[in-house]
Design an enzyme around this catalytic site. Sequence first.
Site, PDB file in Angstrom:
ATOM      1  N   GLY A 258      26.835  19.269  -8.793  1.00 29.71           N
ATOM      2  CA  GLY A 258      28.251  19.023  -9.058  1.00 29.71           C
ATOM      3  C   GLY A 258      28.654  17.681  -8.458  1.00 29.71           C
ATOM      4  O   GLY A 258      29.422  16.922  -9.053  1.00 29.71           O
TER       5      GLY A 258
ATOM      6  N   ASN B  93      37.939  25.334  -4.178  1.00 24.99           N
ATOM      7  CA  ASN B  93      36.838  26.054  -3.530  1.00 24.99           C
ATOM      8  C   ASN B  93      37.231  26.763  -2.237  1.00 24.99           C
ATOM      9  O   ASN B  93      36.513  27.625  -1.762  1.00 24.99           O
ATOM     10  CB  ASN B  93      35.675  25.096  -3.258  1.00 24.99           C
ATOM     11  CG  ASN B  93      36.103  23.812  -2.603  1.00 24.99           C
ATOM     12  OD1 ASN B  93      36.964  23.100  -3.126  1.00 24.99           O
ATOM     13  ND2 ASN B  93      35.531  23.500  -1.461  1.00 24.99           N
TER      14      ASN B  93
ATOM     15  N   GLN C 173      33.754  25.452  -9.456  1.00 27.00           N
ATOM     16  CA  GLN C 173      34.078  26.828  -9.039  1.00 27.00           C
ATOM     17  C   GLN C 173      34.602  27.674 -10.193  1.00 27.00           C
ATOM     18  O   GLN C 173      34.895  28.857 -10.002  1.00 27.00           O
ATOM     19  CB  GLN C 173      35.115  26.809  -7.902  1.00 27.00           C
ATOM     20  CG  GLN C 173      34.614  26.200  -6.606  1.00 27.00           C
ATOM     21  CD  GLN C 173      33.537  27.040  -5.909  1.00 27.00           C
ATOM     22  OE1 GLN C 173      33.295  28.190  -6.246  1.00 27.00           O
ATOM     23  NE2 GLN C 173      32.876  26.444  -4.918  1.00 27.00           N
TER      24      GLN C 173
ATOM     25  N   SER D 104      28.039  23.137 -11.725  1.00 25.34           N
ATOM     26  CA  SER D 104      26.875  23.170 -10.838  1.00 25.34           C
ATOM     27  C   SER D 104      26.200  24.534 -10.924  1.00 25.34           C
ATOM     28  O   SER D 104      26.869  25.571 -10.839  1.00 25.34           O
ATOM     29  CB  SER D 104      27.346  22.901  -9.404  1.00 25.34           C
ATOM     30  OG  SER D 104      26.286  23.071  -8.500  1.00 25.34           O
ATOM     31  N   ALA D 105      24.861  24.519 -11.066  1.00 24.20           N
ATOM     32  CA  ALA D 105      24.130  25.772 -11.308  1.00 24.20           C
ATOM     33  C   ALA D 105      24.101  26.710 -10.112  1.00 24.20           C
ATOM     34  O   ALA D 105      24.126  27.926 -10.273  1.00 24.20           O
ATOM     35  CB  ALA D 105      22.705  25.439 -11.738  1.00 24.20           C
ATOM     36  N   HIS D 106      24.067  26.148  -8.882  1.00 34.77           N
ATOM     37  CA  HIS D 106      23.862  27.051  -7.736  1.00 34.77           C
ATOM     38  C   HIS D 106      25.100  27.869  -7.389  1.00 34.77           C
ATOM     39  O   HIS D 106      25.034  28.781  -6.561  1.00 34.77           O
ATOM     40  CB  HIS D 106      23.296  26.305  -6.520  1.00 34.77           C
ATOM     41  CG  HIS D 106      24.265  25.448  -5.771  1.00 34.77           C
ATOM     42  ND1 HIS D 106      24.905  25.884  -4.641  1.00 34.77           N
ATOM     43  CD2 HIS D 106      24.698  24.192  -5.979  1.00 34.77           C
ATOM     44  CE1 HIS D 106      25.685  24.917  -4.177  1.00 34.77           C
ATOM     45  NE2 HIS D 106      25.575  23.875  -4.980  1.00 34.77           N
TER      46      HIS D 106
ATOM     47  N   THR E 246      13.600  12.008 -14.970  1.00 33.93           N
ATOM     48  CA  THR E 246      13.022  13.224 -15.569  1.00 33.93           C
ATOM     49  C   THR E 246      13.822  14.443 -15.146  1.00 33.93           C
ATOM     50  O   THR E 246      14.127  14.616 -13.967  1.00 33.93           O
ATOM     51  CB  THR E 246      11.541  13.355 -15.133  1.00 33.93           C
ATOM     52  OG1 THR E 246      10.873  12.151 -15.508  1.00 33.93           O
ATOM     53  CG2 THR E 246      10.869  14.543 -15.796  1.00 33.93           C
TER      54      THR E 246
ATOM     55  N   CYS F  24      30.906  22.118   3.385  1.00 32.43           N
ATOM     56  CA  CYS F  24      30.715  20.785   3.959  1.00 32.43           C
ATOM     57  C   CYS F  24      31.479  20.646   5.264  1.00 32.43           C
ATOM     58  O   CYS F  24      31.010  20.006   6.190  1.00 32.43           O
ATOM     59  CB  CYS F  24      31.195  19.722   2.989  1.00 32.43           C
ATOM     60  SG  CYS F  24      30.527  19.932   1.360  1.00 32.43           S
TER      61      CYS F  24
HETATM   62  C1  LIG Z   1      34.868  22.382  -6.191  1.00 31.71           C
HETATM   63  C2  LIG Z   1      33.496  21.836  -5.892  1.00 31.71           C
HETATM   64  N1  LIG Z   1      33.130  20.675  -6.418  1.00 31.71           N
HETATM   65  C3  LIG Z   1      31.920  20.142  -6.195  1.00 31.71           C
HETATM   66  C4  LIG Z   1      31.014  20.779  -5.384  1.00 31.71           C
HETATM   67  C5  LIG Z   1      29.687  20.143  -5.151  1.00 31.71           C
HETATM   68  O1  LIG Z   1      28.692  20.795  -5.919  1.00 31.71           O
HETATM   69  P1  LIG Z   1      27.154  20.644  -5.513  1.00 31.71           P
HETATM   70  O2  LIG Z   1      26.932  21.498  -4.310  1.00 31.71           O
HETATM   71  O3  LIG Z   1      26.399  21.146  -6.717  1.00 31.71           O
HETATM   72  O4  LIG Z   1      26.921  19.219  -5.251  1.00 31.71           O
HETATM   73  C6  LIG Z   1      31.355  21.992  -4.783  1.00 31.71           C
HETATM   74  C7  LIG Z   1      30.430  22.660  -3.847  1.00 31.71           C
HETATM   75  O5  LIG Z   1      30.841  23.350  -2.933  1.00 31.71           O
HETATM   76  C8  LIG Z   1      32.625  22.543  -5.047  1.00 31.71           C
HETATM   77  O6  LIG Z   1      33.010  23.696  -4.511  1.00 31.71           O
END
Ligand SMILES: Cc1ncc(COP(=O)(O)O)c(C=O)c1O
Length: 377
Positions: free
Chosen positions: A70, A152, A180, A200-202, A238, A325
């Site tokens: 993301g 988030n 999110q 974002s996949a995770h 890649t 973070c």
């Molecule tokens: C709202 C939001 N944007 C971006 C990200 C960043 O995504 P990634 O962990 O895949 O870099 C997060 C991750 O916590 C998020 O919650």
Amino acid sequence: MKPIYFDNAATTPVLESTLNKFKGWAKVYGNPSSQHQFGQNAREFVEAARHAVATTLKAPDDSIIFTSSGTESNTLVLHGIFLPYISKKEPAHLLISAIEHASVRQTAKFLSTCGIDVEEIPVTTTGIIDTEQLKSMIKPTTKLVSVQTINNEIGTRQPINEIGTICQAKNILFHTDAVQAFLKIDLDVSQLPIDFLSISAHKCYSPKGTGALFIRDKATLVPQLKGGPQEIGMRAGTQNTLGIRCFQESIEKLNESKTRLRDHIQELDSYFLQKISDLEFENHLLSNEKRTPGFINISFPPISSEDMILHMDTNNIAVSAGSACSTGSLDPSHVLKAMNLPKDVIHSAIRISLGIQNTKQEIDSFFSVLNKFITGI
Ligand SMILES: Cc1ncc(COP(=O)(O)O)c(C=O)c1O
């Protein structure tokens, strides 16, 4: 006690079905850009997953590119739009919300050190953008507005349709960070006036290392990673074939059981809120009518977020303070600060983010630990 994971906004566990098929998928080792059979097999993974993302967003396949995260998707949009203005020394204005994720905030901060005019759109005390305020902040030089779909930390849903419409009327590009939101709510870019959308996949029960970006018109964006022609020329390198295949599995499984899974989260959320309303000690639930089920932010002053998280962790329960973070440093959350909440509420806020694997029994365990902790003081 079996560990309980209530930090699904930070990341999610990988689906059981993905774990079972992972080894088989890992054997497809060709480079998706190669012409031979090995490459073609890998390419099939990438294109099928692209189709799955595109279908979910109701977008054309060739408007979806894969990235590493993301963060990369967000950065690509902000850099891809503003770096050309910096090199041409032309004035340009960027508006982001005051509660964006660090990947947008820090990138905007960097752009401002390079001469881009960056401003933050304030939010109300419930964490929502005031669209009248947004309108009043638009300048003739505004090139991009970036507002997340779902926050988030507090789970608030922003009025992205309205924001996009305002931008469209002024010929301004609109980016939404939907990291999110993807698969939690329906997003239809054939109807929504959105130019870029990051995922974002995770956050969707897949391994880390895969992201994606919807780009309505690639002429509006300058690629940042240069090299091969991968990803419609927008992102050289890649592809993470295996991660992308896992992402497809998540998309299919979550879409297949969409109603049941969303109902499950809603039920857990209501159960949690009911338990909170039964508490007999001071608490502040940071909730509002625009909150997405599964994101619960609650404060128990004077207990600090750090003490609460440590206590929960000692009891095998994972919760967090704001975003992953900021957890490392435990700086007061910029989101809660932007909402103008009292200091003691901010300093004791914890986030419980629910996932499809969670159960009511786990919520019972959380409240049992919480009650013992607070009444024992
Ligand atoms: C709202 C939001 N944007 C971006 C990200 C960043 O995504 P990634 O962990 O895949 O870099 C997060 C991750 O916590 C998020 O919650």
